[in-house]
Design a protein around this motif. Structure first.
Motif, PDB file in Angstrom:
ATOM      1  N   ASN B  91       0.812  -1.220   0.000  1.00 35.63           N
ATOM      2  CA  ASN B  91       0.000   0.000   0.000  1.00 35.63           C
ATOM      3  C   ASN B  91       0.848   1.275   0.000  1.00 35.63           C
ATOM      4  OD1 ASN B  91       0.944  -0.326   2.529  1.00 35.63           O
ATOM      5  ND2 ASN B  91      -0.985   0.037   3.590  1.00 35.63           N
ATOM      6  N   ARG B  92       2.144   1.147   0.216  1.00 34.35           N
ATOM      7  CA  ARG B  92       2.971   2.362   0.212  1.00 34.35           C
ATOM      8  C   ARG B  92       3.780   2.522  -1.073  1.00 34.35           C
ATOM      9  NH1 ARG B  92       6.377   3.259   5.151  1.00 34.35           N
ATOM     10  NH2 ARG B  92       6.491   5.300   4.157  1.00 34.35           N
ATOM     11  N   SER B 285      -4.892  -2.961  -1.158  1.00 35.81           N
ATOM     12  CA  SER B 285      -3.873  -3.175  -0.126  1.00 35.81           C
ATOM     13  C   SER B 285      -4.196  -2.453   1.170  1.00 35.81           C
ATOM     14  CB  SER B 285      -2.525  -2.702  -0.653  1.00 35.81           C
ATOM     15  OG  SER B 285      -2.628  -1.347  -1.038  1.00 35.81           O
ATOM     16  N   ASP B 286      -5.016  -1.408   1.090  1.00 40.50           N
ATOM     17  CA  ASP B 286      -5.313  -0.629   2.298  1.00 40.50           C
ATOM     18  C   ASP B 286      -6.554  -1.105   3.021  1.00 40.50           C
ATOM     19  OD1 ASP B 286      -3.416   1.094   2.949  1.00 40.50           O
ATOM     20  OD2 ASP B 286      -4.242   2.826   1.895  1.00 40.50           O
ATOM     21  N   GLY B 287      -7.217  -2.075   2.477  1.00 38.42           N
ATOM     22  CA  GLY B 287      -8.508  -2.467   3.023  1.00 38.42           C
ATOM     23  C   GLY B 287      -9.558  -2.218   1.968  1.00 38.42           C
ATOM     24  N   ARG B 292     -10.614   4.206   0.592  1.00 36.35           N
ATOM     25  CA  ARG B 292      -9.231   3.736   0.527  1.00 36.35           C
ATOM     26  C   ARG B 292      -8.915   3.171  -0.846  1.00 36.35           C
ATOM     27  NH1 ARG B 292      -8.424   1.217   6.508  1.00 36.35           N
ATOM     28  NH2 ARG B 292      -8.114   3.227   7.497  1.00 36.35           N
ATOM     29  N   THR B 295      -8.456   6.095  -3.118  1.00 44.26           N
ATOM     30  CA  THR B 295      -7.189   6.805  -2.894  1.00 44.26           C
ATOM     31  C   THR B 295      -6.052   6.057  -3.588  1.00 44.26           C
ATOM     32  OG1 THR B 295      -8.024   6.978  -0.654  1.00 44.26           O
ATOM     33  CG2 THR B 295      -5.903   8.014  -1.103  1.00 44.26           C
ATOM     34  N   GLN B 296      -5.968   4.752  -3.317  1.00 42.45           N
ATOM     35  CA  GLN B 296      -4.908   3.955  -3.919  1.00 42.45           C
ATOM     36  C   GLN B 296      -4.968   4.025  -5.431  1.00 42.45           C
ATOM     37  OE1 GLN B 296      -2.297   2.219  -3.117  1.00 42.45           O
ATOM     38  NE2 GLN B 296      -2.388   2.367  -0.900  1.00 42.45           N
TER      39      GLN B 296
END
Lengths: 514, 535
Positions: B91-92, B285-287, B292, B295-296
């Motif tokens: 996620n990063r 990856s963030d949920g 989320r 955003t990703q």
């Protein structure tokens, strides 16, 4: 139709690859040759063999020194810093470009020698088929990965030296005996390693030239002519240095001192039996057997006198723990007597092919049994044997193990990671090209030795994992404590191939008609 | 120049030399001839091995940004991605320290980097240690990275290439020569193995797609094309033609209109689901909450399509940058206008090839696919937003594939040679920046030395093409000479780069026109044959 074979396109294409290798790794030999440029440029001739500013003193015969002298004057125009005596380990772009391109350009002599050899076959009986095979052999020599590895990456000038050798062989083929004698003598005065194959030339010139003259007078005349040619070349090559010495100090002693100094530089006897990396010869197997024995003694608890271990031996001592020690005299007697046998065969059955075979055999004996042999010396049997290999299929079969071992045994010269890709892929493509075209070109035979074929194939295929282990083994965790292992394995494995090639070739040389 | 097979040879007479030329053949062909007919299969392997040796040899040279502070270059970017993908949670990936070569390629590149990073970290953990490994230029690391490019190419690009070459039925000898010409084309070698990038992976997936299309595996082909897109967004250059092609394949006939809905739905489903599968690990990856995910997703998209960066970066041979030499485009138009302008221009320029592909009859469509891909990607190169000089590989690859269609009586061979030379020339400023001049000259000279012959002559025959091609070659020579002799005035420090850009742009435009002419002539031929058959 014009049947002239041209090697020029192939040479140009290979030059392209060699140019791309400019940034590659270079060994200390690069600095050795740079230092010789500086020595020959900066010092008067009389001091060349006395200078020891750098640890890499001049230890090649005079003609090579003049070659460096000529180069140094060109080098000076490009970058004066190259030829400064105290400018040790200079490695700017200019010196790399200059020295690397000097190797490439001087190698053109090999191209011209090979073309001469191939084209002189064309107008002979059955010449077309022979020329075609010779062309394939010539290409194999020209594109040999060993030259790429030794000359163009590691850095040496073998290309043009082998060019002179090929010229002398071609002169022999064309029955130009005086030219043959002169060019081979010149070659000796460029690099004295070729002394090992001098017996073949001696016997060939004696038998095919001198003794085959019709009358005893013309026999003696031919002999004298040859002798004078050789002496003349020797004289001419030593004269400038000796004259310079004499003019500086007009006593006979100074000249004698100079000659002794040259001899000391050329023949240093203070080295050990094996090089740090064992060249794949008989002594590698011998040292390996010694290690295996001492290891098994340790396991069995038998005590033996621990002198020192042979791979860890510094230059100058190679001591064996269990097997008898080897002295320089023993190696000399061994290889000299083998060469004598080959000379006798040549004496009774002289022909061009037998002469080439004799060169190969002498190269083998010196490589396999010589004192302090470098892995690079594999070229000595390899290059002549390539030229001979297509003569008949049985020779070709005895040649294959040498093809593989002569290439892979040079891999340890390039120990860096960056060159792994080039050396592997270039060598593999060369081997593939060689095997697929030579198999097709060699005259066919009726009899096949089925079992030996299979063993030879297995050996050749086995070379690949051995080579992979050499390059990637050290990365494996359990190898780190045994860093000598990959080197030892490849040198023993290649030694087996060279010896197999030698044994089968000797059989053919001594017991069959070529 | 004589070789083995120029002599009569009893066992050699068995081979069919139907298409092999009788007159002077290229040097490369002379290399290969000795191995025919004894070792045909081995010849292909040999060409591959040789090309790999050459790639490794080029790899000995410097790479982009070698020891150039502060940012280094593409090598560091790729190395950095290996570093972040192996050390950071997924996620990063698209958020981590964007100022230092933040990830700006689609996820498949990231996964590729992840695998390479894992292997590399096994060999030496320091190469990709988080943070501390920045701007590392360890020779062993370089060797590893170089090897990854060569082997990625071997795995992804070479198989479809061999597949494509076997689809085009050529004489074996010619096929191997074509293979050599494609593998040794200087821009391919210089960008991937000199400058350092993994373009061959993206091109390999696209080529896989092409081969699958030609063999009527539309579903697998679409999947491959999506993978190509998801490796590098640059594959979008091909997208309109691929879309038109697939849509055309769904229309079985126009009169009466018969639409194969099943095929259409199948292709759509595969395309969408491949996208989803590739993006899912990043996006989820963030949920799984909507905010989320978005955003990703938008972060990834924003990184992949950096519209705020401007019409071009550096000096590139696109129409905009070339025109900028005369009119200062960026001062006259606003950023938004430029975006729109570039969009319209790209669409207009790529429209003809899409139309040809869509409306041509089935049997011609397959013959048009590769030239259409070339011309469409050329349109994108000339007119689209944010073009790199390295994007020249996109039109170059299909053009090189067209070597399979070269016949001595066509102008095609000379035009491909010219385009290859032109695209090599366009890389000169980049090569100077990377200190790869030696590699540039050697590969360029060698390619021309090895492959020029009657099938691929230096000059076209018709006067219409001869003039621009001759002018272009003269221009290249003049630019190189001028660069050595003349010092650019202080007012225009980039004089020679601009000269390069303008010439290349003009040349690309000529190629664009030629490709359309070529496609029309293919259609015309087919029409004539069809007509005579139906009579």
């Amino acid at each position: 139709m014009d049947y002239k074979y041209s090697l020029i396109p192939q040479a140009i294409a290979s030059i392209a690859l060699k140019l791309l290798l400019f940034p590659a790794y270079k060994s200390t030999d690069f600095e050795v040759h740079r230092n010789w440029l500086a020595v020959t440029y900066s010092l008067p001739l009389r001091s060349w063999y006395f200078d020891n500013t750098s640890e890499w003193t001049l230890d090649y015969p005079p003609l090579f020194a003049y070659f460096e002298y000529c180069l140094s004057h060109i080098a000076k125009l490009i970058d004066p810093k190259i030829v400064q005596l105290n400018n040790l380990n200079y490695d700017s772009v200019s010196v790399i470009a200059f020295q690397r391109s000097s190797v490439i350009i001087s190698e053109l002599l090999l191209v011209s020698a090979l073309s001469y050899l191939v084209n002189s076959l064309t107008y002979r009986p059955n010449g077309l088929a022979r020329a075609r095979r010779a062309f394939a052999s010539a290409l194999a020599v020209l594109l040999y990965p060993g030259f790429i590895i030794i000359d163009h990456i590691h850095f040496q000038y073998n290309g043009f030296l082998y060019g002179i050798l090929v010229y002398s062989i071609a002169f022999a083929l064309n029955k130009r005996y005086i030219a043959c004698a002169a060019s081979f003598t010149a070659l000796l005065l460029f690099k004295h390693i070729y002394l090992y194959i001098a017996p073949a030339y001696f016997m060939f010139l004696l038998r095919s030239y001198a003794l085959s003259q019709p009358t005893s007078f013309s026999k003696i005349a031919a002999l004298t002519k040859t002798a004078f040619t050789v002496l003349f070349v020797v004289f001419v090559s030593f004269a400038p240095i000796l004259v310079d010495t004499y003019l500086n100090d007009p006593t006979l002693d100074s000249v004698v001192d100079q000659l002794i100094q040259i001899k000391v530089r050329l023949f240093p006897f203070s080295r050990g039996l094996c090089h740090a990396y064992w060249a794949p010869n008989f002594w590698a197997l011998y040292a390996f057997a010694d290690r295996v024995l001492s290891f098994s003694y340790e396991i069995l608890g038998i005590s033996y006198s621990k002198i020192s271990s042979s791979t860890r031996g510094l230059v100058g001592d190679t001591a064996f723990a269990i097997l008898p020690q080897i002295t320089p005299k023993m190696t000399f007697i061994l290889s000299a007597s083998l060469e004598l046998l080959a000379m006798l065969k040549l004496l009774f059955y002289p022909s061009y092919e037998r002469f080439l075979g004799c060169i190969v055999f002498c190269g083998f004996s010196s490589f396999l049994f010589g004192w302090h042999v470098h892995e690079k010396a594999i070229l000595l049997p390899f290059i002549p044997m390539t030229l001979l290999s297509l003569h008949n299929r049985r020779i070709l079969e005895s040649y294959y193990p040498l093809v593989f071992s002569s290439v892979f045994s040079l891999f340890p010269l390039l120990f860096g990671t960056a060159e792994i890709g080039v050396k592997w892929f270039y060598s593999l493509s060369w081997i593939l090209a060689l095997v697929s075209s030579f198999n097709f070109l060699a005259p066919s035979i009726t009899r096949r030795r089925f079992l030996l074929d299979r063993v030879s194939h297995a050996y050749n295929i086995g070379m690949i994992p051995v080579g992979l282990f050499l390059d990637f083994g050290p990365a494996l965790p359990f190898i780190r404590n045994y860093s000598f292992l990959p080197l030892m394995i490849i040198s023993v494995y290649c030694a087996l191939g060279v010896i197999a090639s030698w044994v089968s070739f000797s059989w053919l040389y001594f017991f069959t008609s070529f | 120049m004589a070789t083995f097979t120029s002599h009569s040879d009893p066992s050699g007479s068995a081979i069919k030399m139907t298409t092999a030329p009788v007159e002077r053949s290229s040097n490369f062909m002379n290399f290969l001839k000795p191995f025919f007919p004894s070792a045909r299969g081995a010849t292909t392997v040999m060409v591959l091995l040789i090309s790999m040796a050459v790639k490794f040899a080029i790899g000995l040279g410097p790479y982009s940004g070698y020891q150039i502070d502060p940012m280094h270059g593409d090598f560091e970017a790729q190395r950095h991605w290996l570093e972040i993908t192996t050390h950071l949670p997924i996620n990063r990936w698209y958020f981590y320290d964007l100022q230092w070569w933040g990830l700006d390629y689609p996820p498949l590149t990231a996964y590729h980097s992840y695998i390479l990073g894992l292997v590399g970290s096994f060999l030496n953990p320091e190469w990709f240690a988080l943070g501390t490994s920045r701007a590392l230029d360890d020779p062993q690391l370089k060797a590893y990275m170089r090897a990854t490019v060569v082997f990625s190419e071997l795995l992804v690009y070479i198989p479809p290439l061999l597949w494509y070459l076997s689809y085009k039925r050529q004489h074996d000898l010619h096929r191997n020569v074509t293979l050599g010409a494609i593998l040794l084309a200087p821009p391919m070698l210089l960008i991937d193995h000199g400058h350092f990038q993994y373009n061959s992976v993206m091109l390999g997936f696209a080529l896989f797609a092409i081969c699958n299309f030609l063999y009527r595996n539309y579903l697998f082909g679409s999947m491959m094309f999506v993978m190509s897109l998801c490796y590098k967004q640059m594959a979008l250059f091909y997208a309109p033609v691929v879309f038109a092609y697939l849509l055309g394949q769904c229309v079985i006939s126009f009169r009466p209109l018969y639409f194969d809905l099943g095929r259409f739905l199948g292709i759509s489903f595969i395309t969408v689901s491949t996208f989803v599968c590739i993006f899912a690990p990043v996006v989820l990856s963030d949920g799984s909450s909507i905010t989320r995910i978005s955003t990703q997703f938008f972060q990834a998209l924003h990184r992949i399509f950096p519209f705020e960066r401007g019409l071009w970066e550096g000096k590139v041979a696109s129409v905009w940058c070339a025109a900028n030499a005369v009119i200062k485009i960026r001062e006259r138009f606003s950023h938004e206008d430029l975006k729109l302008l570039s969009l319209i221009a790209t669409a207009v320029a790529s429209l003809p090839s899409c139309v040809f592909i869509f409306f041509s009859p089935l049997r011609v469509r397959n013959r048009l696919l590769v030239p259409a891909l070339a011309s469409c990607s050329l349109s994108f190169f000339l007119f689209s937003f944010q073009v790199h000089e390295k994007s020249i590989l996109l039109p170059l690859m299909p053009l090189l594939l067209m070597l399979c269609d070269v016949r001595p009586d066509l102008e095609l061979g000379s035009m491909i040679v010219w385009f290859t030379n032109l695209s090599t020339f366009s890389l000169w400023p980049l090569m100077q920046l990377d200190q790869l001049q030696l590699q540039f000259w050697v590969t360029w000279a060698m390619w021309n030395f090895l492959f020029i012959d009657q099938r691929m002559p230096l000059m076209p025959r018709s006067i219409l093409l001869k003039i621009p091609v001759a002018l272009s070659y003269l221009g290249m020579i003049a630019t190189f000479i001028a660069e050595q002799v003349v010092v650019p005035p202080a007012k225009w420090p980039d004089l020679f780069v601009v000269a390069n850009v303008v010439q290349t742009c003009a040349g690309l435009t000529v190629t664009w026109v030629f490709l359309h002419g070529y496609m029309i002539s293919v259609m015309k031929d087919d029409f004539a044959i069809h007509k005579s058959k139906s009579k």
